[in-house]
Design a protein around this motif. Structure first.
Motif, PDB file in Angstrom:
ATOM      1  N   VAL A   1      14.003   2.248   7.449  1.00 28.38           N
ATOM      2  CA  VAL A   1      13.903   3.394   8.266  1.00 28.38           C
ATOM      3  C   VAL A   1      15.272   3.296   8.939  1.00 28.38           C
ATOM      4  O   VAL A   1      15.014   4.531   9.461  1.00 28.38           O
ATOM      5  N   GLY A   2      15.149   2.291   9.815  1.00 24.13           N
ATOM      6  CA  GLY A   2      16.014   1.994  11.367  1.00 24.13           C
ATOM      7  C   GLY A   2      17.340   3.195  10.077  1.00 24.13           C
ATOM      8  O   GLY A   2      17.605   4.159  10.829  1.00 24.13           O
TER       9      GLY A   2
ATOM     10  N   SER B   1       8.892  -7.452   6.131  1.00 23.32           N
ATOM     11  CA  SER B   1       9.198  -6.179   7.371  1.00 23.32           C
ATOM     12  C   SER B   1      10.163  -5.918   7.628  1.00 23.32           C
ATOM     13  O   SER B   1      10.673  -4.342   7.983  1.00 23.32           O
TER      14      SER B   1
ATOM     15  N   LEU C   1      12.101  -1.739   7.546  1.00 24.67           N
ATOM     16  CA  LEU C   1      12.423  -1.356   9.070  1.00 24.67           C
ATOM     17  C   LEU C   1      14.066  -1.449   9.118  1.00 24.67           C
ATOM     18  O   LEU C   1      14.645  -0.078   9.708  1.00 24.67           O
ATOM     19  N   SER C   2      15.064  -2.028   8.242  1.00 27.69           N
ATOM     20  CA  SER C   2      15.702  -2.101   7.919  1.00 27.69           C
ATOM     21  C   SER C   2      16.858  -0.408   7.232  1.00 27.69           C
ATOM     22  O   SER C   2      17.336   0.202   7.717  1.00 27.69           O
TER      23      SER C   2
ATOM     24  N   SER D   1      19.246  -5.791   8.869  1.00 21.80           N
ATOM     25  CA  SER D   1      19.226  -6.540   7.286  1.00 21.80           C
ATOM     26  C   SER D   1      19.315  -8.085   7.079  1.00 21.80           C
ATOM     27  O   SER D   1      18.269  -8.826   6.377  1.00 21.80           O
TER      28      SER D   1
END
Length: 140
Positions: A81-82, A74, A78-79, A103
């Motif tokens: 997507v960010g 996750s 998320l890194s 990350s």
């Protein structure tokens, strides 16, 4: 089938097949005058061969249990997507710094100095891609 080496080889082979089969959508040409599909076909063939060797090696190597952490997966997702969102709405330099620092939360250790060195190195590579290769990157 929870052998880490076997699954690593199968995933490499699957990725190679994905890109290798898609390379046939483009003209291949020949080695003297390569088409746009020849390079991905060659690279994916080499990757497939490495995957096949890894699968063969898994038959003779010691069993390694495959373990994974949903939290770490996750964090990495998320890194990414960010990175994409920050690149789109701010700029890519800030996104690279975010990616380098966020990350590494998935790792076993966290070092501000190491993350700063990684971020600086990635920013230099991004400038190289933009200035030397002519890629259109929204760095600032």
């Amino acid at each position: 089938m929870n052998n880490r080496v076997l699954i690593r080889g199968l995933v490499l082979m699957a990725i190679a097949l994905l890109f290798g089969l898609n390379s046939f959508r483009y003209q291949l040409g020949n080695l003297g005058r390569a088409g746009p599909g020849l390079f991905p076909l060659i690279v994916s063939s080499i990757l497939f061969l490495i995957g096949a060797i890894t699968v063969g090696y898994s038959r003779f190597s010691a069993f390694e249990k495959l373990d994974y952490s949903v939290k770490n997966i996750s964090i990495i997702l998320l890194s990414f997507v960010g990175f994409a969102l920050i690149s789109q709405f701010v700029n890519m330099i800030v996104a690279i710094v975010f990616l380098a620092f966020f990350s590494t939360l998935a790792g076993t250790s966290y070092s501000l100095a190491r993350n700063l060195k990684i971020a600086i190195g990635l920013v230099i590579v991004a400038f190289g891609f933009r200035d030397l290769l002519g890629l259109n990157l929204p760095l600032y």
